[in-house]
Design a protein around this motif. Structure first.
Motif, mmCIF file in Angstrom:
data_model
loop_
_atom_site.group_PDB
_atom_site.id
_atom_site.type_symbol
_atom_site.label_atom_id
_atom_site.label_comp_id
_atom_site.label_asym_id
_atom_site.label_seq_id
_atom_site.Cartn_x
_atom_site.Cartn_y
_atom_site.Cartn_z
ATOM 1 N N GLY A 38 0.739 -1.129 0.141
ATOM 2 C CA GLY A 38 0.010 -0.047 -0.218
ATOM 3 C C GLY A 38 0.852 1.232 -0.021
ATOM 4 N N MET A 39 1.937 1.276 0.679
ATOM 5 C CA MET A 39 2.752 2.314 0.842
ATOM 6 C C MET A 39 3.486 2.663 -0.535
ATOM 7 S SD MET A 39 6.060 2.986 3.396
ATOM 8 C CE MET A 39 6.938 1.779 2.290
ATOM 9 N N LEU A 40 3.800 1.487 -1.156
ATOM 10 C CA LEU A 40 4.562 1.684 -2.695
ATOM 11 C C LEU A 40 3.638 2.163 -3.656
ATOM 12 C CD1 LEU A 40 6.965 -1.485 -2.499
ATOM 13 C CD2 LEU A 40 7.640 1.128 -2.149
ATOM 14 N N GLY A 41 2.360 1.577 -3.444
ATOM 15 C CA GLY A 41 1.237 2.068 -4.388
ATOM 16 C C GLY A 41 1.118 3.587 -4.189
ATOM 17 N N TRP A 42 0.774 4.022 -2.951
ATOM 18 C CA TRP A 42 0.689 5.577 -2.660
ATOM 19 C C TRP A 42 2.064 6.215 -3.181
ATOM 20 C CZ3 TRP A 42 -3.247 8.492 -2.025
ATOM 21 C CH2 TRP A 42 -2.935 9.750 -1.761
ATOM 22 N N LEU A 43 3.220 5.754 -3.055
ATOM 23 C CA LEU A 43 4.155 6.423 -3.539
ATOM 24 C C LEU A 43 4.342 6.666 -4.761
ATOM 25 C CD1 LEU A 43 6.955 7.701 -2.779
ATOM 26 C CD2 LEU A 43 8.129 5.577 -3.150
ATOM 27 N N LEU A 44 3.745 5.799 -5.540
ATOM 28 C CA LEU A 44 3.679 5.853 -7.121
ATOM 29 C C LEU A 44 2.650 6.651 -7.666
ATOM 30 C CD1 LEU A 44 4.665 4.988 -9.898
ATOM 31 C CD2 LEU A 44 2.908 3.193 -9.980
ATOM 32 N N TYR A 45 1.380 6.744 -6.903
ATOM 33 C CA TYR A 45 0.499 7.667 -6.972
ATOM 34 C C TYR A 45 0.933 9.055 -6.881
ATOM 35 C CZ TYR A 45 -3.616 10.428 -5.989
ATOM 36 O OH TYR A 45 -4.475 11.742 -6.229
ATOM 37 N N TRP A 46 1.413 9.189 -5.787
ATOM 38 C CA TRP A 46 2.122 10.662 -5.381
ATOM 39 C C TRP A 46 2.825 11.178 -6.218
ATOM 40 C CZ3 TRP A 46 6.199 12.698 -2.134
ATOM 41 C CH2 TRP A 46 5.725 13.855 -1.697
ATOM 42 N N THR A 47 3.894 10.486 -6.702
ATOM 43 C CA THR A 47 4.957 10.866 -7.620
ATOM 44 C C THR A 47 4.192 11.213 -8.737
ATOM 45 O OG1 THR A 47 6.364 9.316 -6.608
ATOM 46 C CG2 THR A 47 6.906 10.340 -8.730
ATOM 47 N N ILE A 48 3.327 10.443 -9.632
ATOM 48 C CA ILE A 48 2.680 10.956 -10.754
ATOM 49 C C ILE A 48 1.988 12.020 -10.518
ATOM 50 C CG2 ILE A 48 1.064 9.968 -12.538
ATOM 51 C CD1 ILE A 48 2.502 7.156 -11.995
ATOM 52 N N TYR A 49 1.331 12.391 -9.517
ATOM 53 C CA TYR A 49 0.140 13.164 -9.250
ATOM 54 C C TYR A 49 1.022 14.590 -9.293
ATOM 55 C CZ TYR A 49 -3.720 15.812 -7.534
ATOM 56 O OH TYR A 49 -4.575 16.809 -7.304
ATOM 57 N N ARG A 50 2.047 14.480 -8.353
ATOM 58 C CA ARG A 50 3.029 15.485 -8.322
ATOM 59 C C ARG A 50 3.660 15.993 -9.706
ATOM 60 N NH1 ARG A 50 4.481 18.394 -3.554
ATOM 61 N NH2 ARG A 50 6.585 18.283 -4.228
ATOM 62 N N LEU A 51 3.889 15.045 -10.558
ATOM 63 C CA LEU A 51 4.489 15.328 -11.741
ATOM 64 C C LEU A 51 3.348 16.065 -12.621
ATOM 65 C CD1 LEU A 51 6.680 12.305 -12.473
ATOM 66 C CD2 LEU A 51 7.380 14.668 -11.933
ATOM 67 N N ALA A 52 2.101 16.222 -12.295
ATOM 68 C CA ALA A 52 1.123 16.867 -12.922
ATOM 69 C C ALA A 52 0.575 16.070 -14.107
ATOM 70 C CB ALA A 52 1.198 18.262 -13.445
ATOM 71 N N LEU A 53 0.444 14.710 -14.018
ATOM 72 C CA LEU A 53 0.178 13.750 -15.013
ATOM 73 C C LEU A 53 -1.466 13.459 -14.865
ATOM 74 C CD1 LEU A 53 3.368 11.566 -15.407
ATOM 75 C CD2 LEU A 53 2.520 13.515 -16.911
ATOM 76 N N GLY A 54 -1.920 13.798 -13.953
ATOM 77 C CA GLY A 54 -3.712 13.558 -13.418
ATOM 78 C C GLY A 54 -3.781 12.431 -12.778
ATOM 79 N N SER A 55 -4.812 12.736 -11.907
ATOM 80 C CA SER A 55 -5.219 11.670 -10.868
ATOM 81 C C SER A 55 -5.569 10.101 -11.297
ATOM 82 C CB SER A 55 -5.893 12.265 -10.015
ATOM 83 O OG SER A 55 -7.350 12.473 -10.621
ATOM 84 N N ILE A 56 -6.211 10.323 -12.396
ATOM 85 C CA ILE A 56 -6.738 9.107 -13.010
ATOM 86 C C ILE A 56 -5.589 8.114 -13.680
ATOM 87 C CG2 ILE A 56 -8.211 8.263 -14.921
ATOM 88 C CD1 ILE A 56 -9.645 10.036 -12.815
ATOM 89 N N LEU A 57 -4.430 8.828 -14.334
ATOM 90 C CA LEU A 57 -3.347 7.748 -14.728
ATOM 91 C C LEU A 57 -2.718 7.344 -13.421
ATOM 92 C CD1 LEU A 57 -1.630 6.766 -16.916
ATOM 93 C CD2 LEU A 57 -0.269 8.930 -16.759
ATOM 94 N N ALA A 58 -2.440 8.302 -12.458
ATOM 95 C CA ALA A 58 -1.832 8.085 -11.232
ATOM 96 C C ALA A 58 -2.508 6.898 -10.304
ATOM 97 C CB ALA A 58 -1.686 9.160 -10.323
ATOM 98 N N ASN A 59 -3.925 7.000 -10.307
ATOM 99 C CA ASN A 59 -4.647 5.665 -9.540
ATOM 100 C C ASN A 59 -4.468 4.517 -10.558
ATOM 101 O OD1 ASN A 59 -6.010 6.384 -7.149
ATOM 102 N ND2 ASN A 59 -6.553 8.072 -8.501
ATOM 103 N N PHE A 60 -4.556 4.499 -11.817
ATOM 104 C CA PHE A 60 -4.491 3.309 -12.584
ATOM 105 C C PHE A 60 -3.142 2.796 -12.314
ATOM 106 C CE2 PHE A 60 -3.012 1.396 -16.561
ATOM 107 C CZ PHE A 60 -4.025 0.256 -16.658
ATOM 108 N N LEU A 61 -1.993 3.507 -12.510
ATOM 109 C CA LEU A 61 -0.605 2.847 -12.497
ATOM 110 C C LEU A 61 -0.459 2.278 -11.070
ATOM 111 C CD1 LEU A 61 1.453 5.383 -14.706
ATOM 112 C CD2 LEU A 61 0.394 2.956 -15.301
#
Length: 147
Positions: A38-61
């Motif tokens: 869960g922590m690693l999944g959130w880290l990936l989400y948080w990184t992608i979201y902070r790169l401004a690639l969108g929350s939908i893509l971040a959640n999917f990945l």
């Protein structure tokens, strides 16, 4: 300041997954591993979201990563894959759902519909990412299994 925020994100995503696992009475041998997933999944989400690639893509990945790590850990620990699906808990759009409900209550129809659609898209992205991980694992397992 960045490392402070990173520490906060990592620790609370781990603790959130861990406490949810305790709440549903998860076996102790899967609790720590699921919390790390869960922590690693959130880290990936948080990184992608902070790169401004969108929350939908971040959640999917992030859901894809959680699914793949869960399958890997289920094979290693000889446990059902569902034991590690609690790694999806940090990705659940609870705040957006609350905001959508609050907007409905306050008669802000446009905002409410917009937030509800966003929650549905995020939930769909999480589900699609997790299912995609299962499909990838099934394809890989069929190719590696001798006939």
């Amino acid at each position: 300041m960045f490392f402070y925020h990173l520490f906060i994100q990592l620790s609370f995503s781990y603790l959130g997954t861990f406490t949810f696992g305790l709440f549903i009475n998860m076996p102790k041998k899967a609790l720590h591993t699921s919390s790390l997933i869960g922590m690693l999944g959130w880290l990936l989400y948080w990184t992608i979201y902070r790169l401004a690639l969108g929350s939908i893509l971040a959640n999917f990945l992030a859901a894809l990563l959680v699914g793949l790590l869960g399958i890997f850990c289920s094979i290693k620990k000889k446990m059902p894959t569902t034991m590690f699906s609690t790694g999806l808990v940090p990705l659940v759009p609870g705040a957006s759902g609350y905001q959508a409900l609050a907007a409905f209550i306050n008669a802000q129809t446009t905002v409410a519909v917009s937030k509800t659609i966003h929650v549905a898209m995020v939930a769909g992205a999480i589900a699609l990412g997790y299912v995609t991980a299962q499909v990838i694992a099934d394809v890989f397992y069929r190719k590696s299994r001798p006939r």
